[in-house]
Design a protein around this motif. Structure first.
Motif, short mmCIF file in Angstrom:
data_model
loop_
_atom_site.label_atom_id
_atom_site.label_comp_id
_atom_site.label_asym_id
_atom_site.label_seq_id
_atom_site.Cartn_x
_atom_site.Cartn_y
_atom_site.Cartn_z
N MET A 1 30.11 -15.11 32.57
CA MET A 1 28.72 -14.72 32.84
C MET A 1 28.58 -14.35 34.32
N LYS A 2 28.23 -13.07 34.60
CA LYS A 2 28.17 -12.63 35.99
C LYS A 2 26.85 -12.97 36.66
N TYR A 3 25.80 -13.29 35.85
CA TYR A 3 24.51 -13.60 36.44
C TYR A 3 24.36 -15.10 36.66
N LYS A 4 23.56 -15.45 37.67
CA LYS A 4 23.30 -16.85 37.97
C LYS A 4 21.79 -17.08 37.96
N LEU A 5 21.40 -18.35 37.82
CA LEU A 5 19.98 -18.69 37.89
C LEU A 5 19.41 -18.26 39.23
N GLY A 6 18.25 -17.62 39.19
CA GLY A 6 17.61 -17.15 40.41
C GLY A 6 17.90 -15.71 40.76
N ASP A 7 18.87 -15.05 40.08
CA ASP A 7 19.16 -13.65 40.34
C ASP A 7 17.97 -12.78 39.95
N PHE A 8 17.71 -11.74 40.73
CA PHE A 8 16.63 -10.81 40.44
C PHE A 8 17.21 -9.60 39.72
N VAL A 9 16.71 -9.32 38.52
CA VAL A 9 17.30 -8.27 37.69
C VAL A 9 16.22 -7.33 37.14
N ARG A 10 16.68 -6.16 36.69
CA ARG A 10 15.77 -5.16 36.08
C ARG A 10 16.33 -4.79 34.70
N PHE A 11 15.42 -4.64 33.73
CA PHE A 11 15.82 -4.24 32.37
C PHE A 11 16.29 -2.79 32.39
#
Length: 317
Positions: A1-11
């Protein structure tokens, strides 16, 4: 999993963006937007928002491992903490920081143990007087958090004897996060602070020897307390009109400690303290004291229909 809690992402397929507030599995994450609703989504359907820096874009200086010499009189040997603070944008996420207030350089690791499944979460150097984010979690999932295993080695280029390595295992409970937040050193934000290098208890051998030869004292009888203890000052003192606020607080806390100790001695399952709502000063201080007591299993607001928010129920071990 490349994402971590708190990362800011866009759909990718929609005009939506938000913060990662849950890691569901290897393919799915939960993203919370401005409306505070968490949306499950495939990790492949979101992308990083470039230019966003967590913690307000501050660069952590702990990556710098060059040690600046400290004067021997100023060399600080103690002060290793875990600071837990909520994310600046996603309040449901908390970040764990290892805070080094010492003059030593730390070699630190964090391993989690979830039902005998071990995972290395962090390993790195932490410079003197600096902090490093080492873990993130959903505060709502506290009951299922893994056990945390901290290992810390101390190092200095100066002629200073390092302390013994720290090896600490911690299983956090709800009561650890029910106390009033305080300002976290080096981070300049409010959160909860847990010290890892607690000072050792020093036993005076001579005083211990002398105590064996003291004459026996009369056995103290501790009366069994009532199940509901009213801490309103008018219930404790008749002269309360002549007392200032600090005197009132000291009297209330002394009565609280006496009743709590008696409940522990008599092995009561629980005890309720009626402190009133007011400005919350007494309530916050009681919760702070309860959070440090190892004989307390947990505590909570008592029966609201009867007390409102003016009482705390304490469950004892």
């Amino acid at each position: 999993m490349k994402y971590k809690l708190g990362d800011f992402v866009r759909f990718v397929d929609e005009k939506m963006e938000g913060f990662v507030t849950r890691i569901i599995d290897e393919q799915m994450i939960g993203v919370t937007g401005d409306d505070d609703f968490e949306i499950p989504v495939l990790a492949s359907k979101v992308t990083y928002v470039h230019g966003y820096e967590p913690d307000g874009g501050k660069k952590n200086s702990s990556n710098v491992t060059d040690e600046k010499p400290a004067a021997l009189g100023e060399f600080v040997k103690n002060g290793v903490y875990v600071g837990v603070a909520t994310d600046d944008k996603a309040n449901s996420v908390v970040h764990f920081h290892l805070i080094n207030e010492t003059s030593f350089q730390l070699l630190a690791t964090l391993t989690t143990d979830k039902q005998q499944i071990f995972k290395g979460e962090f390993a790195g150097l932490i410079a003197p007087k600096s902090a490093e984010k080492i873990y993130s979690a959903q505060l709502a999932d506290l009951q299922v958090w893994p056990k945390f295993i901290f290992n810390v080695l101390f190092s200095s280029k100066q002629n200073i004897e390092p302390p013994a390595p720290l090896s600490i295992q911690e299983k956090f409970k709800a009561k650890d996060f029910s106390t009033t937040k305080k300002n976290l050193p080096l981070l300049n934000k409010a959160g909860w602070l847990i010290r890892l290098d607690e000072p050792e208890l020093v036993i005076d051998a001579q005083k211990l020897k002398e105590s064996f030869f003291e004459s026996p004292v009369e056995k103290i009888v501790v009366e069994k307390p009532v199940s509901e203890v009213d801490l309103h000052i008018e219930k404790l003192r008749d002269d309360y009109q002549f007392l200032d606020n600090s005197e009132i607080m000291n009297i209330q806390l002394a009565h609280f400690h006496k009743a709590l100790d008696a409940a522990i001695v008599h092995q009561l399952p629980d005890i309720t303290f009626i402190h009133g709502a007011g400005n919350g000063t007494l309530r916050n201080e009681l919760h702070r004291q309860l959070g440090k007591n190892k004989k307390v299993q947990t505590f909570m607001d008592a029966w609201k229909e009867k007390f409102g928010y003016g009482a705390t129920k304490v469950i004892l071990k």
